[in-house]
Design an enzyme around this catalytic site. Structure first.
Site, short mmCIF file in Angstrom:
data_model
loop_
_atom_site.label_atom_id
_atom_site.label_comp_id
_atom_site.label_asym_id
_atom_site.label_seq_id
_atom_site.Cartn_x
_atom_site.Cartn_y
_atom_site.Cartn_z
N ILE A 83 0.84 -1.21 0.00
CA ILE A 83 0.00 0.00 0.00
C ILE A 83 0.88 1.25 0.00
O ILE A 83 0.56 2.25 -0.66
CB ILE A 83 -0.96 0.00 1.21
CG1 ILE A 83 -1.71 -1.34 1.29
CG2 ILE A 83 -1.96 1.14 1.11
CD1 ILE A 83 -2.53 -1.53 2.56
N LEU A 142 13.16 -2.71 4.46
CA LEU A 142 13.25 -3.78 3.44
C LEU A 142 13.03 -5.17 4.04
O LEU A 142 13.41 -6.16 3.44
CB LEU A 142 14.61 -3.73 2.71
CG LEU A 142 14.92 -2.42 1.96
CD1 LEU A 142 16.30 -2.50 1.30
CD2 LEU A 142 13.87 -2.12 0.90
N LYS A 180 2.40 -7.68 9.20
CA LYS A 180 0.95 -7.81 8.91
C LYS A 180 0.44 -9.23 8.73
O LYS A 180 -0.69 -9.43 8.29
CB LYS A 180 0.63 -6.99 7.66
CG LYS A 180 1.38 -7.48 6.43
CD LYS A 180 0.89 -6.80 5.16
CE LYS A 180 1.59 -7.38 3.96
NZ LYS A 180 1.24 -6.75 2.70
N SER A 207 -7.24 -1.00 10.43
CA SER A 207 -7.83 -2.13 9.73
C SER A 207 -9.25 -2.39 10.21
O SER A 207 -9.57 -2.15 11.39
CB SER A 207 -6.98 -3.38 10.00
OG SER A 207 -7.65 -4.54 9.58
N TYR A 239 -1.67 -9.38 15.88
CA TYR A 239 -1.66 -8.40 14.79
C TYR A 239 -2.84 -7.43 14.94
O TYR A 239 -2.69 -6.21 14.93
CB TYR A 239 -1.70 -9.09 13.41
CG TYR A 239 -2.18 -8.17 12.32
CD1 TYR A 239 -1.33 -7.20 11.78
CD2 TYR A 239 -3.51 -8.21 11.86
CE1 TYR A 239 -1.78 -6.32 10.82
CE2 TYR A 239 -3.97 -7.34 10.91
CZ TYR A 239 -3.10 -6.39 10.38
OH TYR A 239 -3.57 -5.51 9.44
N LYS A 263 -3.29 -3.04 15.97
CA LYS A 263 -4.06 -1.97 15.31
C LYS A 263 -4.93 -1.25 16.34
O LYS A 263 -5.04 -0.03 16.33
CB LYS A 263 -4.90 -2.54 14.17
CG LYS A 263 -4.07 -3.10 13.01
CD LYS A 263 -3.18 -2.02 12.39
CE LYS A 263 -2.23 -2.56 11.34
NZ LYS A 263 -1.22 -1.58 10.89
#
Ligand code: UD1
Length: 337
Positions: free
Chosen positions: A13, A34, A85, A125, A150, A154
């Site tokens: 994204i 990276l 993620k 999310s 995960y 959020k």
């Protein structure tokens, strides 16, 4: 021109958002470690926009590096994508997720405060809603206990940002994404899943490409129109554009609260079988698939009520599911040697 820091700017994204920022004339500086992206994405972005964005390979867990980065920069706003993620991995390695997604958020907000950077967009999310009782899902739907570390990062992330807006000049927008899919229509950037894809669309495109033998549809006994689970699949370019209008809202002081939340989806629910059929039709091919039992932790159905984003951000999705599946396939074909 305003300078925007995009953390995780070489990710799926993030890279599409960098393209849209540059297309709008923003100066962009990318931080990425990276860990789940490839440096070649920088070339893809440059080919699309004609401008190479400034890039720093920095791990946000390295507090000293983040500090010296901010000392040298004059940043007007931050769009924060950098995070881990993978839901399944987060269950096995919770501390990795709390460190990568929470510790780094804290360091970033600390440096922003020190350096008087007040505009912040957070990647949240729809997972925060769990299985919502009412569909489509509005921003007022209750937050449910997270299904995974995960998902918890959020929720905690939103809470940390909210608390910080109460005691500082921080202005923040959390965008709650539904299911981002597709790739840039030029097929110069797209999703680069590591290993066996966990998400539906990369698995579909890899199956069509012959990399996977067949797609497993997880569950056909859900209470939906065809028994398979329903999601709101949004083209990544539409999603990227939502970040630009959200950042402009902050830069032009149009926000109505120091912290705002917006659902970013299409508003349309599609089942797994709908996706398979749309993929076959859009690309004129047949997909091998079989049914198996439900995947643990999956919900029955989620799709967005996007009225708030439509009205407040003056944003709505433009691409169809077929467009997104065509672009995903075009991108996949470029990956296959
Ligand atoms: C998943 C995450 C969600 C995260 C999002 C990020 C889980 C439980 N949820 O959402 O927290 O924000 O990714 O992109 O992992 N499916 C199949 N076969 C497959 C893969 C998926 O049938 O091989 C089905 C799933 O059961 C689901 C739908 O396709 O009904 C979409 O799955 P996926 O792409 O993994 O997204 P979510 O589970 O919605």
């Amino acid at each position: 021109m305003k300078k925007i820091l995009v953390t995780g700017g070489l990710g799926f994204i993030g890279s599409h958002t960098v393209v849209e920022l540059q297309n709008k004339g923003f100066n962009v500086v990318i931080i990425d470690d990276l860990s789940n992206s490839d440096i070649s994405v920088l070339n893809g972005i440059t080919k699309i926009t004609g401008k190479k964005p400034e890039f720093h390979q920095i791990d946000l867990k390295n507090k000293d590096a983040v500090q010296s980065f901010f000392k040298d920069q004059k940043i007007d706003g931050v769009i924060h994508f950098a995070a881990s993620k993978a839901v399944g991995e987060s269950v096995k390695q919770p501390l990795k997720y709390y460190e990568n997604n929470i510790v780094t958020l804290i360091y970033l907000l600390q440096e922003m405060e020190k350096n008087k950077v007040t505009n912040f967009i957070f990647s949240s999310s729809c997972t925060v809603y769990g299985q919502a009782e009412e569909l489509p899902i509005t921003e007022n739907a209750p937050i449910q206990p997270a299904e995974s570390p995960y998902g918890n990062t959020k929720q905690i992330g939103e809470e940390i940002i909210t608390d910080q807006t109460k005691v500082s000049n921080l202005n923040a927008i959390a965008l709650r994404y539904f299911n981002p899919i597709g790739a840039h229509p030029t097929a110069l950037i797209g999703e680069l899943p590591l290993g066996v894809p966990q998400n539906l669309i990369p698995f579909v495109t890899q199956t069509a490409a012959g990399i996977r033998k067949e797609l497993t549809v997880f569950g056909n006994d859900y209470n939906t129109h065809d028994g398979t689970a329903v999601r709101d699949y949004i083209h990544v370019v539409d999603l990227a554009k939502a970040h630009i209008v959200a950042m402009e809202r902050l830069l032009f002081h149009k926000n109505k609260n120091n912290i705002e939340f917006f659902n970013i989806g299409t508003g349309k629910g599609s089942s797994v079988l709908d996706v398979i059929h749309a993929f076959e039709k859009a690309n004129n091919l047949k997909l091998n698939y079989k049914f198996d039992k439900r995947r643990t932790g999956d919900i029955t159905a989620a799709y967005a009520d996007t009225t708030l984003a439509n009205n407040e951000l003056n944003w709505k999705s433009e691409f169809t599911l077929e467009d997104a599946l065509k672009d995903a396939w075009k991108w996949q074909q470029k990956q296959t040697p």
